[in-house]
Design an enzyme around this catalytic site. Structure first.
Site, short mmCIF file in Angstrom:
data_model
loop_
_atom_site.label_atom_id
_atom_site.label_comp_id
_atom_site.label_asym_id
_atom_site.label_seq_id
_atom_site.Cartn_x
_atom_site.Cartn_y
_atom_site.Cartn_z
N SER A 142 0.83 -1.20 0.00
CA SER A 142 0.00 0.00 0.00
C SER A 142 0.86 1.25 0.00
O SER A 142 2.03 1.23 0.39
CB SER A 142 -0.91 -0.01 1.23
OG SER A 142 -1.52 1.25 1.42
N TYR A 165 -1.67 -0.74 10.84
CA TYR A 165 -1.65 -1.06 9.41
C TYR A 165 -0.49 -0.34 8.72
O TYR A 165 0.30 -0.95 7.99
CB TYR A 165 -2.98 -0.67 8.77
CG TYR A 165 -3.02 -0.89 7.28
CD1 TYR A 165 -3.08 -2.18 6.74
CD2 TYR A 165 -3.00 0.19 6.39
CE1 TYR A 165 -3.12 -2.38 5.37
CE2 TYR A 165 -3.04 -0.01 5.03
CZ TYR A 165 -3.10 -1.29 4.52
OH TYR A 165 -3.13 -1.49 3.17
#
Length: 318
Positions: A186, A199
């Protein structure tokens, strides 16, 4: 200007538009042919492992690589869904040009099972050519509401799982002095956002690991590539009659800033061919945020703090 001149101009414009449409169609058709040829030449007869092949990106990768004649190893945490995916792939392809995929049940939340998975794959395939690390567990929540157990789970799935797997296969890649390792990561591996503490931490950690790995294995002819994408656009779970302006802000799958799973799979194929080291799949807003973070960090911090304040202000009292 007479009526005949006007009619002549109308006909000329019509032909011009028609020519442009036909030219665009021809370019798109040519692009499709080139992409199809690229798939066949890039992954044909190569052993390709895809983690989390049941995700939207993993599914698109499986379709694209299977059509290109790769010897797929599809990993996922649900055996029934893996079988359904394999059935879909084989039923839609020419058996004389493709290979039946090897299915492996793999769940990074159960780290004790990973060494057995590595042994199973190496017994079936003596070597691997391409490793696609696509597994990811997403979580958005205030830091004070997250337990350490949830923090560890995210780190297992997003960090310890991929690095355990790559360490298990690395000796065989080094002995063959070839291979391509791809990390689908990501943009949070480069840009931390509020409410994504663990995350973002896991994505930063795995990004750093693969960047260090790239330098260490280059002398052995092994390529390491990282693809950092923004939000993946998928179908929203919010019913159409319940979609509001606020839900559109928080449900990033609906935002125009995201990328489609098919685009990510196509970029992976291009990366396998070009051996490019790092790719950023993002529109101008996320890219601008990266530059602001690097050049004007205090401004970036102020913007992030303001976003948190706005989010808190918009949250209704229970």
């Amino acid at each position: 200007m007479g009526m005949s001149d006007i009619m002549w101009l109308d006909v000329s414009w019509a032909w011009l538009v028609l020519t442009a449409v036909l030219l665009a169609a021809a370019v798109f058709y040519l692009y499709t042919l080139i992409l199809s040829h690229l798939a066949k030449t890039t992954v044909r007869n190569k052993v390709v492992l895809i983690t989390d092949s049941l995700s939207t990106v993993g599914n698109e990768c499986a379709k694209l690589f299977h059509a290109g004649g790769a010897r797929l190893i599809l990993c996922g945490s649900n055996w029934e869904k893996l079988e359904a995916l394999a059935e879909q792939l084989t039923s839609q392809s020419d058996p004389t040009l493709t290979f039946p995929p090897k299915l492996v049940e793999l769940d990074f939340s159960d780290m004790e099972s990973v060494p057995e998975v590595i042994s199973e794959i190496l017994e079936c395939f003596c070597c691997l050519d391409v490793l696609v690390f696509n597994s990811s567990m997403k979580l958005k929540a205030p830091v004070h509401s997250l337990s350490l157990q949830m923090d560890r789970l995210l780190m297992d799935v997003n960090y310890f799982g991929p690095i355990t797997l790559v360490k298990g296969f690395l000796p065989s890649l080094i002995s063959r002095r070839s291979g391509h390792i791809l990390l689908v990561n990501s943009i949070q591996g480069k840009l931390a956002m509020p409410f994504r503490t663990t995350y973002a931490a896991s994505k930063h950690a795995v990004q750093a690991f693969f960047e260090c790995l790239r330098a260490e294995v280059q002398e052995y002819g092994i390529t390491v590539s990282t693809i950092n994408h923004t939000f993946i656009k998928t179908s929203s779970s919010i019913p159409k009659d319940e979609i509001t302006a606020r839900s559109m802000k928080t449900d990033h799958r609906q935002t125009p800033l995201g990328v489609s799973p098919k685009d990510v799979a196509t970029e992976l194929l291009r990366t396998l061919s070009s051996k490019k080291k790092e790719i950023l799949m993002a529109r101008w807003v996320p890219k601008a945020a990266l530059y602001v973070r690097s050049l004007f960090p205090n401004l970036f911090f102020a913007i992030m703090a303001a976003r948190v304040s706005n989010t808190v202000a918009e949250t209704p009292d229970d």
